[in-house]
Write a protein that holds these residues in place. Structure first.
Motif, short mmCIF file in Angstrom:
data_model
loop_
_atom_site.label_atom_id
_atom_site.label_comp_id
_atom_site.label_asym_id
_atom_site.label_seq_id
_atom_site.Cartn_x
_atom_site.Cartn_y
_atom_site.Cartn_z
N PRO A 1 -24.24 20.84 35.14
CA PRO A 1 -23.26 20.10 35.95
C PRO A 1 -22.37 19.23 35.07
N PRO A 2 -21.06 19.27 35.27
CA PRO A 2 -20.17 18.42 34.47
C PRO A 2 -20.32 16.96 34.89
N PRO A 3 -19.91 16.02 34.05
CA PRO A 3 -20.08 14.60 34.37
C PRO A 3 -19.12 14.09 35.43
N TRP A 4 -18.01 14.80 35.67
CA TRP A 4 -17.07 14.35 36.71
C TRP A 4 -17.56 14.78 38.09
N CYS B 1 -13.85 12.02 28.30
CA CYS B 1 -13.11 10.92 28.93
C CYS B 1 -13.84 10.41 30.16
N THR B 2 -14.42 11.33 30.93
CA THR B 2 -15.17 10.93 32.12
C THR B 2 -16.35 10.04 31.76
N ALA C 1 -16.38 2.83 36.19
CA ALA C 1 -15.89 3.67 37.27
C ALA C 1 -17.08 4.36 37.96
N LYS C 2 -17.11 4.31 39.28
CA LYS C 2 -18.21 4.92 40.03
C LYS C 2 -17.98 6.40 40.26
N ARG C 3 -16.74 6.77 40.47
CA ARG C 3 -16.38 8.18 40.67
C ARG C 3 -15.21 8.51 39.76
N VAL C 4 -15.33 9.64 39.06
CA VAL C 4 -14.24 10.12 38.21
C VAL C 4 -13.97 11.58 38.56
N ASP C 5 -12.75 11.87 38.97
CA ASP C 5 -12.31 13.25 39.19
C ASP C 5 -11.44 13.68 38.02
N VAL C 6 -11.30 14.97 37.84
CA VAL C 6 -10.41 15.48 36.80
C VAL C 6 -9.33 16.33 37.47
N TRP C 7 -8.10 16.10 37.04
CA TRP C 7 -6.96 16.88 37.50
C TRP C 7 -6.30 17.54 36.31
N ALA C 8 -5.90 18.77 36.47
CA ALA C 8 -5.13 19.48 35.44
C ALA C 8 -4.12 20.36 36.14
N LEU C 9 -2.98 20.53 35.52
CA LEU C 9 -1.98 21.42 36.08
C LEU C 9 -2.54 22.82 36.23
#
Length: 243
Positions: free
Chosen positions: A73-76, A216-217, A225-233
């Motif tokens: 599982p990824p950290p984000w 980075c997460t 930060a309690k929740r970190v999402d990742v966005w990418a184009l």
């Protein structure tokens, strides 16, 4: 009622389009819908509609967790990547990132804003930073330039100075997944001591293995930060060629 400023702005855009007509950056045909891309090329762009909800990996059938996320599982917490990194979007991205083609960047940013939004919007957007040496050579941070108009359109605060890349690292492009993880380990730090909001999104242009976004997460979560999402184009397909 249209204000004088809006009227002048609309007139300026019409004059600009008359003097410099929109042209598709991919095929040279007339642009469409106010961007330098024709309707046909826009339709050809590979949308990432069927993917893993956790890491946005393109899949044959949408899933909450792909096989890789089940094993490791990824950290984000969630990912949003509206496009797949494939032709012809990869051509625009290469021109923007490596060819200093800011017109391609504006097209990509506009396309991103038009895509269906992430299910849960964050309190803050943080673009992946460049090391100052690479920033000097390139002249701009491609993630930041994509993030600015998107954050404005979504009404979300943006902090470009929150994360810093504290050491230069070799480019990730030619590295395998394991080497990418080692390459970015310890490369980032939170610059400011200001408390972070509960929900933060880290944004990049392209997500391949996710090593940079994962590092980075971890840094952002250690900073509070309690929740970190990742966005990418765009999200690259599996390097193993599996769906």
């Amino acid at each position: 009622m249209t204000t004088r400023r809006e009227a002048l702005s609309n007139l300026g855009r019409r004059l600009q389009h008359w003097l410099l007509p929109l042209r598709c950056l991919l095929c040279g045909a007339p642009g469409s819908n106010g961007i330098d891309l024709c309707a046909g090329c826009v339709a050809d762009l590979p949308r990432n509609r069927s993917c893993c909800a956790r890491c946005a990996l393109p899949l044959a059938v949408p899933a909450a967790l792909c096989g890789e996320c089940q094993r490791r599982p990824p950290p984000w917490d969630a990912a949003w990547a509206p496009f797949r990194y494939a032709w012809p979007l990869d051509r625009l991205e290469s021109r923007y990132k490596f060819g200093r083609d800011l017109a391609a960047g504006r097209v990509l940013s506009t396309l991103w804003q038009a895509e269906p939004r992430a299910a849960l919007l964050p309190d803050l957007i943080v673009p992946v930073p460049l090391h100052r040496g690479r920033l000097r050579r390139r002249g701009y941070n491609q993630a930041l330039e994509l993030a600015k108009p998107l954050a404005k359109a979504l009404g979300i605060p943006l902090r470009h100075d929150l994360l810093q890349r504290q050491r230069a690292t070799p480019a990730q492009t030619e590295l395998d997944a394991i080497t990418r993880r080692h390459n970015v380990r310890g490369a980032f730090a939170v610059r400011s001591a200001v408390p972070l909001p509960k929900h933060v999104t880290i944004l990049d242009d392209v997500m391949t293995t996710g090593a940079t976004l994962a590092e980075c997460t971890r840094v952002l979560k250690r900073a509070g930060a309690k929740r970190v999402d990742v966005w990418a184009l765009a999200r690259a397909p599996s390097p193993r060629g599996q769906p």
